[in-house]
Design an enzyme around this catalytic site. Structure first.
Site, short mmCIF file in Angstrom:
data_model
loop_
_atom_site.label_atom_id
_atom_site.label_comp_id
_atom_site.label_asym_id
_atom_site.label_seq_id
_atom_site.Cartn_x
_atom_site.Cartn_y
_atom_site.Cartn_z
N TYR A 118 7.02 -14.69 2.80
CA TYR A 118 7.15 -13.39 3.08
C TYR A 118 7.25 -13.04 4.41
O TYR A 118 8.00 -12.41 4.88
CB TYR A 118 5.73 -12.87 2.40
CG TYR A 118 5.53 -11.29 2.92
CD1 TYR A 118 6.15 -10.40 2.54
CD2 TYR A 118 4.53 -10.99 3.78
CE1 TYR A 118 6.15 -9.16 2.88
CE2 TYR A 118 4.31 -9.82 4.36
CZ TYR A 118 5.03 -8.73 3.78
OH TYR A 118 5.02 -7.59 4.15
N PHE A 167 3.32 2.27 -2.43
CA PHE A 167 2.25 2.49 -1.73
C PHE A 167 2.50 3.40 -0.49
O PHE A 167 2.37 4.66 -0.30
CB PHE A 167 1.19 1.47 -1.54
CG PHE A 167 0.24 1.78 -0.50
CD1 PHE A 167 -0.49 2.84 -0.28
CD2 PHE A 167 -0.05 0.66 0.25
CE1 PHE A 167 -1.59 3.20 0.49
CE2 PHE A 167 -0.87 0.93 1.50
CZ PHE A 167 -1.73 2.28 1.53
#
Length: 314
Positions: free
Chosen positions: A146, A11
């Protein structure tokens, strides 16, 4: 210049590639297509300076050895596992991609003195306090594997600056949205809300919806990321990128759908990793790179909605 973009089919990555091509550079893309899509680069294939998409993994030393014979000037490193929930379910995969993969890139760049611009995340931060934005000196609090893996990646990137003099920059973008973002489970809140609104489906908000986000339009994010590679002013630096104003998820939903009957609150899937308030202080980017966001939240939402309509993703 010769430039490598890892994760360039993703993206944000495709917007970085687009900016670099517009600036006249020769660009190679390395992407394993776990998050990225070949279609994201379709518009660039006719550009004579687009040198191709190499389908491969940053954990694959053989591919990296071959690729780095191209004598790159800059490596924009965006390849990563990006989903918070996936990192909670499978921390090992996230660690290997975001830490070992980053180490592999750094080793290649160290041998050839290639500048590295590393894409981190605002998710490494503790929450903003009051109306003061989060600056780069703010306390970190990685509440998911993460965020922990990104923080580990940042530290090893900066260690190569101090130990070897390798030019590196860490960018911490706040919540980025815009065209080419996935509109499904791995997408961002703006893309998912818009897709549901256009499909006549309810907008589901995790928890009470009072959590706030600083929403940065993707072209602004890519512009800063690219500028960081051109400038020695930010070598060895961590730099925030954000809009400089935050909005609650409840308010965001109201901006997107006018009928409140279409707004639904649901149980949070990972409340332990929720950050109650994210608000960016981007003064460092302004001072060192003469950067500031050009797109308001309303304009960015409109452009994203137009893109979703044009792609018939609804």
């Amino acid at each position: 210049m010769n430039i490598l973009v890892t994760g360039g089919a993703g993206f944000i990555g495709r917007w970085v590639v687009d900016q670099l091509l517009n600036d006249g550079h020769r660009v190679w893309v390395l992407d394993d297509l776990s998050n990225g899509r070949v279609e994201n680069l379709e518009d660039m294939k006719t550009n004579k300076n687009f040198m191709g998409l190499i389908e491969g993994d940053v954990k694959d030393i053989r591919i990296l050895n071959h690729l780095f014979t191209k004598q790159f000037d800059i490596c924009y490193h965006l390849a990563a596992s990006i989903n918070v929930q996936d990192s909670i379910d499978n921390p090992k995969g996230t660690f290997y991609n975001d830490v070992i993969g980053t180490f592999n890139i750094l080793e290649q760049c160290r041998r050839r003195n290639v500048k590295v611009v590393f894409m981190s995340t605002c998710m490494v931060y503790d929450q903003a306090r009051g109306e003061e934005g989060i600056n780069e000196m703010n306390q970190v609090k990685p509440t998911s594997p993460y965020a922990g893996s990104k923080l580990a990646g940042e530290n090893i990137v900066l260690s190569y600056y101090y130990a070897y003099g390798l030019p590196v920059t860490v960018i911490r973008p706040f919540n980025t949205y815009g065209p080419y973002q996935k509109t499904g489970g791995e997408g961002g809140v703006v893309a998912i809300f818009l897709k549901n609104m256009l499909a006549g489906k309810p907008l589901e908000i995790y928890g009470d919806g009072t959590q706030t986000r600083d929403l940065l339009y993707v072209e602004d994010c890519a512009r800063l990321f690219v500028k960081a590679g051109y400038s020695h002013q930010v070598d060895g630096e961590i730099v925030n990128a954000g809009l400089g104003s935050d909005v609650s998820i409840n308010k965001l939903a109201e901006l997107i759908v006018k009928d409140e009957a279409y707004i639904k609150h649901v149980e949070h899937i990972h409340p332990q990793s929720e950050i109650p308030k994210l608000l960016c202080d981007y003064r460092k980017a302004s001072e060192l790179l003469d950067w500031g966001p050009e797109y308001s939240l309303e304009t960015g939402i409109k452009k994203t909605e137009e893109w979703i309509r044009s792609t018939k993703l609804i």
